[in-house]
Structures are given as structure tokens and as C-alpha cells.
Design a protein around this motif. Structure first.
Motif, mmCIF file in Angstrom:
data_model
loop_
_atom_site.group_PDB
_atom_site.id
_atom_site.type_symbol
_atom_site.label_atom_id
_atom_site.label_comp_id
_atom_site.label_asym_id
_atom_site.label_seq_id
_atom_site.Cartn_x
_atom_site.Cartn_y
_atom_site.Cartn_z
ATOM 1 N N ILE A 73 78.718 39.799 65.031
ATOM 2 C CA ILE A 73 78.983 41.144 64.524
ATOM 3 C C ILE A 73 79.773 41.941 65.553
ATOM 4 C CG2 ILE A 73 77.875 43.350 63.957
ATOM 5 C CD1 ILE A 73 75.611 41.627 62.663
ATOM 6 N N ASP A 76 83.288 40.851 65.650
ATOM 7 C CA ASP A 76 84.026 41.320 64.474
ATOM 8 C C ASP A 76 84.328 42.809 64.558
ATOM 9 O OD1 ASP A 76 84.235 38.892 63.353
ATOM 10 O OD2 ASP A 76 82.747 39.172 61.781
ATOM 11 N N VAL A 77 83.401 43.559 65.100
ATOM 12 C CA VAL A 77 83.646 44.997 65.235
ATOM 13 C C VAL A 77 84.849 45.236 66.140
ATOM 14 C CG1 VAL A 77 82.744 47.113 66.276
ATOM 15 C CG2 VAL A 77 81.308 45.763 64.746
ATOM 16 N N ALA A 79 87.194 43.090 66.728
ATOM 17 C CA ALA A 79 88.376 42.577 66.022
ATOM 18 C C ALA A 79 88.867 43.605 65.008
ATOM 19 C CB ALA A 79 88.032 41.264 65.325
ATOM 20 N N ALA A 80 87.944 44.290 64.356
ATOM 21 C CA ALA A 80 88.335 45.285 63.358
ATOM 22 C C ALA A 80 89.100 46.423 64.024
ATOM 23 C CB ALA A 80 87.091 45.832 62.653
ATOM 24 N N GLN A 81 88.595 46.875 65.155
ATOM 25 C CA GLN A 81 89.288 47.957 65.849
ATOM 26 C C GLN A 81 90.665 47.512 66.299
ATOM 27 O OE1 GLN A 81 85.918 48.481 68.579
ATOM 28 N NE2 GLN A 81 85.804 50.610 67.905
ATOM 29 N N ALA A 83 92.472 45.132 64.988
ATOM 30 C CA ALA A 83 93.341 44.903 63.826
ATOM 31 C C ALA A 83 93.953 46.216 63.350
ATOM 32 C CB ALA A 83 92.534 44.254 62.697
ATOM 33 N N VAL A 84 93.130 47.241 63.271
ATOM 34 C CA VAL A 84 93.647 48.532 62.822
ATOM 35 C C VAL A 84 94.661 49.076 63.829
ATOM 36 C CG1 VAL A 84 93.039 50.926 62.379
ATOM 37 C CG2 VAL A 84 91.649 49.086 61.427
ATOM 38 N N VAL A 87 97.967 47.309 63.464
ATOM 39 C CA VAL A 87 98.725 47.755 62.304
ATOM 40 C C VAL A 87 99.309 49.143 62.566
ATOM 41 C CG1 VAL A 87 98.515 48.480 59.903
ATOM 42 C CG2 VAL A 87 97.486 46.342 60.643
ATOM 43 N N SER A 88 98.501 49.992 63.207
ATOM 44 C CA SER A 88 98.949 51.368 63.421
ATOM 45 C C SER A 88 100.167 51.429 64.325
ATOM 46 C CB SER A 88 97.823 52.196 64.047
ATOM 47 O OG SER A 88 96.717 52.207 63.186
ATOM 48 N N ARG A 276 106.217 58.213 45.761
ATOM 49 C CA ARG A 276 105.867 59.485 46.347
ATOM 50 C C ARG A 276 104.392 59.535 46.725
ATOM 51 N NH1 ARG A 276 109.234 63.937 45.948
ATOM 52 N NH2 ARG A 276 110.434 63.158 44.202
ATOM 53 N N GLU A 277 103.546 58.992 45.876
ATOM 54 C CA GLU A 277 102.110 59.196 46.097
ATOM 55 C C GLU A 277 101.561 58.395 47.280
ATOM 56 O OE1 GLU A 277 99.738 56.701 43.044
ATOM 57 O OE2 GLU A 277 101.346 57.650 41.878
ATOM 58 N N ALA A 278 101.960 57.145 47.358
ATOM 59 C CA ALA A 278 101.407 56.318 48.430
ATOM 60 C C ALA A 278 102.037 56.708 49.761
ATOM 61 C CB ALA A 278 101.668 54.845 48.140
ATOM 62 N N SER A 279 101.199 56.814 50.772
ATOM 63 C CA SER A 279 101.755 57.126 52.087
ATOM 64 C C SER A 279 102.533 55.916 52.578
ATOM 65 C CB SER A 279 100.628 57.454 53.056
ATOM 66 O OG SER A 279 99.957 56.282 53.412
ATOM 67 N N PRO A 281 103.756 53.105 54.888
ATOM 68 C CA PRO A 281 103.269 52.431 56.092
ATOM 69 C C PRO A 281 104.146 52.840 57.275
ATOM 70 C CG PRO A 281 103.631 50.845 54.325
ATOM 71 C CD PRO A 281 104.178 52.145 53.859
ATOM 72 N N LEU B 45 89.137 55.183 64.700
ATOM 73 C CA LEU B 45 90.088 54.078 64.744
ATOM 74 C C LEU B 45 91.498 54.578 65.030
ATOM 75 C CD1 LEU B 45 88.763 52.019 61.716
ATOM 76 C CD2 LEU B 45 88.548 51.478 64.136
ATOM 77 N N ASP B 51 94.638 56.675 51.268
ATOM 78 C CA ASP B 51 95.484 57.716 50.701
ATOM 79 C C ASP B 51 94.692 58.436 49.634
ATOM 80 O OD1 ASP B 51 97.893 57.620 52.053
ATOM 81 O OD2 ASP B 51 98.489 55.815 50.975
ATOM 82 N N GLU B 53 95.162 60.499 47.004
ATOM 83 C CA GLU B 53 95.965 61.172 45.983
ATOM 84 C C GLU B 53 95.035 61.545 44.856
ATOM 85 O OE1 GLU B 53 99.160 62.068 45.861
ATOM 86 O OE2 GLU B 53 99.260 61.479 47.977
ATOM 87 N N LEU B 69 87.446 42.674 57.329
ATOM 88 C CA LEU B 69 86.565 42.614 58.494
ATOM 89 C C LEU B 69 85.323 43.468 58.283
ATOM 90 C CD1 LEU B 69 89.277 42.536 61.234
ATOM 91 C CD2 LEU B 69 87.304 41.019 61.141
ATOM 92 N N ILE B 73 81.497 42.202 58.381
ATOM 93 C CA ILE B 73 80.492 42.782 59.273
ATOM 94 C C ILE B 73 79.257 43.179 58.489
ATOM 95 C CG2 ILE B 73 79.986 44.805 60.693
ATOM 96 C CD1 ILE B 73 82.977 44.641 61.603
#
Lengths: 310, 310
Positions: A73, A76-77, A79-81, A83-84, A87-88, A276-279, A281, B45, B51, B53, B69, B73
Motif C-alpha cells: 500500500i 502504491d501511495v 507511486a500514485a503521487q 504518477a500524478v 503527468v502534471s 470548451r468544457e474539458a480542461s 491537458p 497532489l 473537471d 463542468e 492506483l 490502494i
DNA sequence: CCACTCGATAGCCAACGGCTATGAAAGGCG
DNA sequence: CGCCTTTCATAGCCGTTGGCTATCGAGTGG
């Protein structure tokens, strides 16, 4: 009470060090805090996890059962941080782009090369299709961004379009043959009776060209039809006929001559579209910047009347 | 702030329902609480995960990266709780028992059968060995519990010994032959010159027998030596010699006669041992109960002077 | 026998998770 | 066109809790 991640971390620290005090400093908390939290964890789970013998802290059967899962666990925690975070800040990610065939070949190739060089961790997916296909894909959320032709009537409220550049449509003819007209610009009406090489169904250019001829009062004469961009240009080069093409595709073809049209002057506006609606990436935002830079260097050597940045 | 399990749970609930209000009731908290915690998670994070909307909650790229992930968890957390619960209430677990060869065959077999019937989820490991081996294994934490012979001099401070039963050592002889002595009990001195079938090195019985003979003033006469329990009994049955054996091994052997010794009367005390410092697994505690029950029924049919429960 | 080690306990405080009430913005509809 | 509903965000409050320091108690070793 609910099980908490830090309690698992403390437990794992004790299991590893077999020592409450050392586990506490390893975890960066005071020993009583750690002791208490381990107790709380034991109460939560309803089982003793550790035997606290003086100088010999050992795991109970329940502790042995918990340890591997707790470690997993915690891994994985983390790994989750990670992973985000990746991506960011675009160390990883996915950018799904769409473009019309002419734009994919002319504009996207260079821009994508730049983008990939700058963000090698971002996976790139390109979808080539007609503007209608691209709009539908954007709506379904299958694309993040699309390069398309900004048709005046198509004002979709869900899509945001940013005009990128405006370019003239030119008559392409072999460079080693006489120009199709003696003037600098060729009236659309002069296309009457001239054999044309026409794109396949689906190209906006096909419709634009036909509409322009009809507006001038005649049906275009087709030498060949159904080709993709590259084939069409080959046919023109072979002298089979003329073709109406966007100026940008002639940039890298010295064997072809481009003659602007007039009465009317035909243009098209290339635009970047996204839902328009989806932010967007972060990768899509970054691509816009890369594209803007690419455009200035790309168009720099041939920025006549036929290609204007917006 | 640190990432928390309930925050992941809320996020997953929103990702699944695509709806904050429904996610909140699914999670059993108020909508503002859930909204706040999701925000906190996003801040922790450092990335937007959703999003929001109007009427269309969707995952961002970061959210897509986190979701699998986070789900894993949560599954592991639940698995951890279940694993500990299963070990605690003995739906699962491990019981590592040790025993001397004679005890493994005589006592353990039946007790283990009962135990396994009652707790089928507990894995059983049995280690057969001499008392010295068993003590060492207990010290190393390789055994939870051991059935061994309680030798008067061996008072190991780290081990706790519970006497279980006391039994006489008998002279075994073929049932279809005349008894080795005309009296009800056989003086140890009468073993002088009689061929004995002797256990291999490592059996306490070997030492006990030899010591008794030496105390009576003679060296025992060996017909065969080196056998395990079963072989020794076979040899006795074949008339090769006599053997000094614990009474319990003759329980199920009608083809063998057992004659008590006297001057002195030889006995041994069977005890259950465990390491004092380590807490006994629940399975080991339960085994003691099962063993106690087993003993009362087991010894019921032959509880003469030769086998007394303690 | 005293000093030391090491975990447990006590008591305090700031932080936080949860609640209710309310706001704000976007549709839906008479 | 304005009202109502839906839905998420915000505000403010409160009880719980995780963390701290100080101290205890028990076992260990010189």
C-alpha cells in the motif's frame, strides 16, 4: 475509526527496525506519537500486531499477515503521487492530436518533432481526417486538440477555435511549364475548360474548388479525381492538369509553381480547436506554445501574401 | 499535508459516479465534506484531478493517471483488514508444531486431525525431532509449540513448559510369547543379559534406558540398535529382543505386551513447550484446547497406572 | 545499586474532518 | 422572461485526533 496511511507507515517502520524509538525517528515523529498510532491501528484492526518484549519487538501472526500488504500500500501511495506529478509536469502523458491531411503533412510534422524533442515522455497520437471527422472526435473526447479549417458557417458552441494562420489557395502547375496565365493572378473564370486534378471526397479543398467554379458559372473539368494530397501534386507535376491547393503544401516543392487566384481570391483559415468544457491537458497547452514558435520559424522564409500568421 | 485513504475513496467515488452529490451519499458523508476533501487531495497532489463542468464531471489527465492506483490502494486496504481479521479469528493462519517421534505418532496425529477439522483454514507444519532440536527450533522462533519430554534438569528460562501427562516406560515383548518376567512388574536388574532392541542416537529413550541399566550396575546387551520407533517395535514383535518404550506407543499394538519396570519405576513426563517471550498465535492457543479435549477421549480407554493426565 | 534504555502513559494544543446553512451558476420550464 | 431545480463551492462551527513534552515503569548492565 478508519485505518490511516501514516499508521501503516509507522507499523512498517517498527516491523523493519524492530524498535519503536528508532522507528519514530525514522518516521520523523516522536516516539509516543508513533506508539499511540500503532496502538490505534491495532485497535482498528482488532488484533495485536506486535509483541513488545523488552528489547525484542517481534511481529505477531496478524502482524506478519499485515506487513506485506502494508508495504504494498505504501509503495502504491508513493507511486500514485509520482504518477500524478509526472503527468502534471509532463514527464509523462498523452497528447491526442487531429488534423486534416494537408495540415498533418505541412504543419503538424514539424511541430510534433519540436514537441517530442522538448517533452519526450508524452505519448503522441495523431488522427488524420476531414474537419467533420475531427469535430466529431473532439466531441467524443477522443482528441485533445485538432488543427482544422475554420469554415465560417461552422460555429460549434462546444468547440473553441483559435485561428492560427490564413493562407491563399493557389493554382498548382509544373514549374518547368509556362504559367497557367500571363498575369500574376489567375481569375477563377479562367479555370473553365482547364483539366483539373481533384482531391477525393472528404477534402474541404474539393468542395471549395467546385463551389468557386460554380459561382463563376461553370462546372469544373476534371482530369483525374480521388487522389490524396501527394498523388494530386504528382499528377500536376506530370502535366496531367492543374490543381487548387493551399499555399503551404507548395512550400517544399520547387518543381511546382503556385499562382494565386482572383475574382474571387480564395483563402482558408487554419484554426486550432478543442472542446470548451474539458480542461485541456497540460500537454495540449504546451503544444500550442510549441506550435506558435514553430509557426514563426516555419513561415519565416515564405511569408508573402499567400501565408499570414494570425 | 499527507495523502489520506478516505480522500482516495472519495475521489474514486466521484470518478465512478461522475457526480459529487451521488458520490457523497455513496460514501456516507455530506456533499460539502466530500467536495472539500477532494479539493484537499488535489492540493496535496498539486494537480487538478476533476473537471467540474455543470452536469459533466470528468477526469483530467492527472485524474486518469491516479484512478487505477487509487482503486488498487483501496482494494489492498480492504484486503489488509480482511487478512488480519482472518488470522485473528483463525479462518487462516499457520501453526508450526514440533514433537518427538513417539509423540508425533501417538498423540499429535489424533490431535491434529481434530484441530484441522475444527480450523480447516490453518496451515499445519509438523517438525519431528529430538527434544534438543525442538528446544533450539523454539528459540529460533521456527516453532510455535512443541510436544516434548520434560526432563527434570532442563529448565530453560526462556521456555514455558506445561506438563501434559505422565506415563510409564514399559518393557515391550511379543504378545504371543511368555511375559519377560513371572511377576506383574519387571525389575530393571532383570534386563541384565537380555538382548535389547535400541533406538537410534537422539531418542531420549535410548539415554533413559542405558542410564537405568548402568544405575542397576550393568551395561545393557544390545540385539540391534539404530532403529526408529516403528522398526524397533517390529523387531520386538519378531522376537529379536525386548525394548523399553513409552506406554502410549503400545496402545494401538495388540501384538505387543507391555510390562512395567520397577526398581526403579521409569516414567516420563510429556509437556507442551513454547517460547515465553513471543505471544502465542491464536492458533497455538486453540491447539492447546483441542489437545486437552483430545487427551481426555484418547486416554479414556486405557488410563491405568501407565498413563496419567496431568 | 544506580544509571540507562525503551516503551507506555498523561495531558495539552493545534489542526482537521465532518456537519449545517447558504451561495452561485446553469439549465429547464411554464 | 423569470422562477425553480440541480449541483458544486463556500462559510463557519464543533468534536476528534495526531502530535508534542514530560514522566513513569520495567528490565539491563556496569
Amino acid at each position: 475509526m478508519a485505518l490511516q496511511i501514516h499508521q501503516l507507515a509507522y507499523f512498517v517502520a517498527v516491523a523493519r527496525t524492530r524498535h519503536f524509538t528508532r522507528a519514530a525517528e525514522l518516521s520523523g515523529v516522536s516516539q509516543p506519537s508513533l506508539s499511540k498510532q500503532v496502538r490505534v491501528l491495532e485497535n482498528t484492526l482488532g488484533a495485536r500486531l506486535l509483541d513488545r518484549e523488552r528489547g525484542a519487538v517481534t511481529l505477531t501472526a496478524a502482524g506478519e499477515a499485515l506487513l506485506p500488504l502494508a508495504q504494498r500500500i505504501l509503495i502504491d501511495v508513493e507511486a500514485a503521487q509520482r504518477a500524478v506529478a509526472e503527468v502534471s509536469d509532463m514527464r509523462r502523458g498523452l497528447l491526442r492530436l487531429g488534423g486534416t491531411p494537408s495540415l498533418c503533412a505541412g504543419l503538424l510534422a514539424g511541430a510534433l518533432a519540436r514537441f517530442h524533442a522538448e517533452y519526450p515522455g508524452i505519448d503522441l497520437q495523431v488522427r488524420e481526417g476531414g474537419s467533420r471527422d475531427l469535430v466529431a472526435a473532439l466531441h467524443r473526447g477522443e482528441l485533445d486538440l485538432a488543427l482544422m479549417i475554420d469554415s465560417p458557417q461552422g460555429d460549434d458552441p462546444d468547440l473553441h477555435l483559435t485561428p492560427i494562420l490564413r493562407e491563399s489557395l493557389l493554382v498548382a502547375s509544373p514549374a518547368d511549364a509556362p504559367a497557367p496565365t500571363t498575369q500574376a493572378r489567375m481569375p477563377v473564370a479562367d479555370l473553365r475548360g482547364r483539366p483539373l486534378v481533384m482531391f477525393r471526397e472528404g477534402y474541404d479543398l474539393r468542395e471549395r474548388t467546385r463551389a468557386a467554379c460554380l459561382a463563376a458559372g461553370f462546372e469544373p473539368t476534371l482530369a483525374i479525381e480521388g487522389g490524396e494530397m501527394d498523388a494530386v501534386l504528382q499528377f500536376v507535376e506530370a502535366g496531367i492538369g492543374l490543381a487548387v491547393v493551399p499555399s503551404m503544401v507548395l512550400r517544399t516543392r520547387p518543381t511546382l509553381r503556385g499562382t494565386p487566384l482572383e475574382h474571387p481570391h480564395l483563402e482558408r483559415t487554419v484554426a486550432l480547436a478543442y472542446r470548451r468544457e474539458a480542461s485541456l491537458p497540460a500537454s495540449a497547452v504546451a503544444f500550442q506554445t510549441v506550435l506558435a514558435v514553430h509557426l514563426t520559424t516555419w513561415g519565416a522564409d515564405e511569408l508573402g501574401d499567400d501565408l499570414r500568421l494570425l
